[in-house]
Scaffold this active site. Sequence first.
Site, PDB file in Angstrom:
ATOM      1  N   PRO A 192       0.136   4.199 -49.868  1.00  0.00           N
ATOM      2  CA  PRO A 192       0.549   3.933 -51.212  1.00  0.00           C
ATOM      3  C   PRO A 192       0.492   5.173 -52.060  1.00  0.00           C
ATOM      4  O   PRO A 192      -0.557   5.782 -52.220  1.00  0.00           O
ATOM      5  CB  PRO A 192      -0.462   2.907 -51.701  1.00  0.00           C
ATOM      6  CG  PRO A 192      -1.542   2.885 -50.662  1.00  0.00           C
ATOM      7  CD  PRO A 192      -1.263   3.940 -49.698  1.00  0.00           C
ATOM      8  N   GLU A 193       1.610   5.506 -52.620  1.00  0.00           N
ATOM      9  CA  GLU A 193       1.668   6.528 -53.653  1.00  0.00           C
ATOM     10  C   GLU A 193       1.878   5.771 -54.962  1.00  0.00           C
ATOM     11  O   GLU A 193       1.829   4.548 -54.983  1.00  0.00           O
ATOM     12  CB  GLU A 193       2.803   7.518 -53.360  1.00  0.00           C
ATOM     13  CG  GLU A 193       2.688   8.142 -51.964  1.00  0.00           C
ATOM     14  CD  GLU A 193       3.777   9.136 -51.627  1.00  0.00           C
ATOM     15  OE1 GLU A 193       4.257   9.832 -52.547  1.00  0.00           O
ATOM     16  OE2 GLU A 193       4.167   9.201 -50.454  1.00  0.00           O
TER      17      GLU A 193
END
Length: 284
Positions: free
Chosen positions: A2-3
């Site tokens: 996850p960014e």
Amino acid sequence: MPELPEVETVRRGLEPVLVGRRIRRAEPRSPGLRRPFPRDLAARLTGARVRALGRRGKYLLADLGARGTLVIHLGMSGRVLVDAQPLAEAAHHHRRDPGPHDHLLLTLEDGAQVVLNDARRFGLVLLLPPGDALAMPPLAALGPEPLGNRFDADWLLGRAASRRTAIKALLLDQGVVAGLGNIYVCEALWAAGIDPRRPAGELSAAEAERLVRMIRDVLERAIAAGGSSLRDHRQVNGELGYFQHRFAVYDREGAPCQRPGCAGEIIRIRQGGRSSFLCPRCQR
DNA sequence: CTTGGGACCTGTGAGC
DNA sequence: TGCTCACAGGTCCCAA
């Protein structure tokens, strides 16, 4: 996984489930993730009301008022999934048994259930004391939000000044700008026409302007698409994000460059032990 | 100070 | 089918 766009997607999905609700039950199912869970996590969450759900960089922040702030980082493989308001009677029949990687279960006062799942356990769960969470570690060390006003070409040029390090490494530094990771750095550098190997200190003002614009653009488009689902990322309802179909370079080694008029071929290189993807023809 | 490399974990897909 | 290897959206710590 996850960014920023994936974390923001999770935040948006979770907000209507959590905010304003009281946590009826909190059940840690494992000793913790990359750090052990806080002492008495269950006791400290039980009965707490969620005042707001925010995000800073890649961190989710649940404001619990006098109970402090619950901080969640999803690491590489973290997911948050929601079973919305199962009927009270049938609830226990419909809930799936906790999987081996379900680490924290929250049951809300209305019966909704929130599960934190993280196969690789690179994630993080913290409980910060009441007060200004943004001024406390680890949040205090973060650079500006890339979609906020404090992130601009001047800031970037200032942080890049006289640095020999590659521009890619600079953008991955969460103290320079908070929330970028491998995918969106590669994508933004392609969009800006900048080679990820360029020494950061060599960027011109025009390049910095373009880079800032493209970082914002790619993040906004990715959020609108629900993030990128390569392996682990899911929206809280279990659906995939679809920004991976819009990648210009990431994971596209050997494919043709999509820039109009550019006949280049995407290559993969290694920088600091991680893959970078770029078009050597139009990224200089 | 910087930078590179390894460590932390499990899962998946490719190649043999 | 089954094995081995490389690799994966992140961060942290240590050595040069």
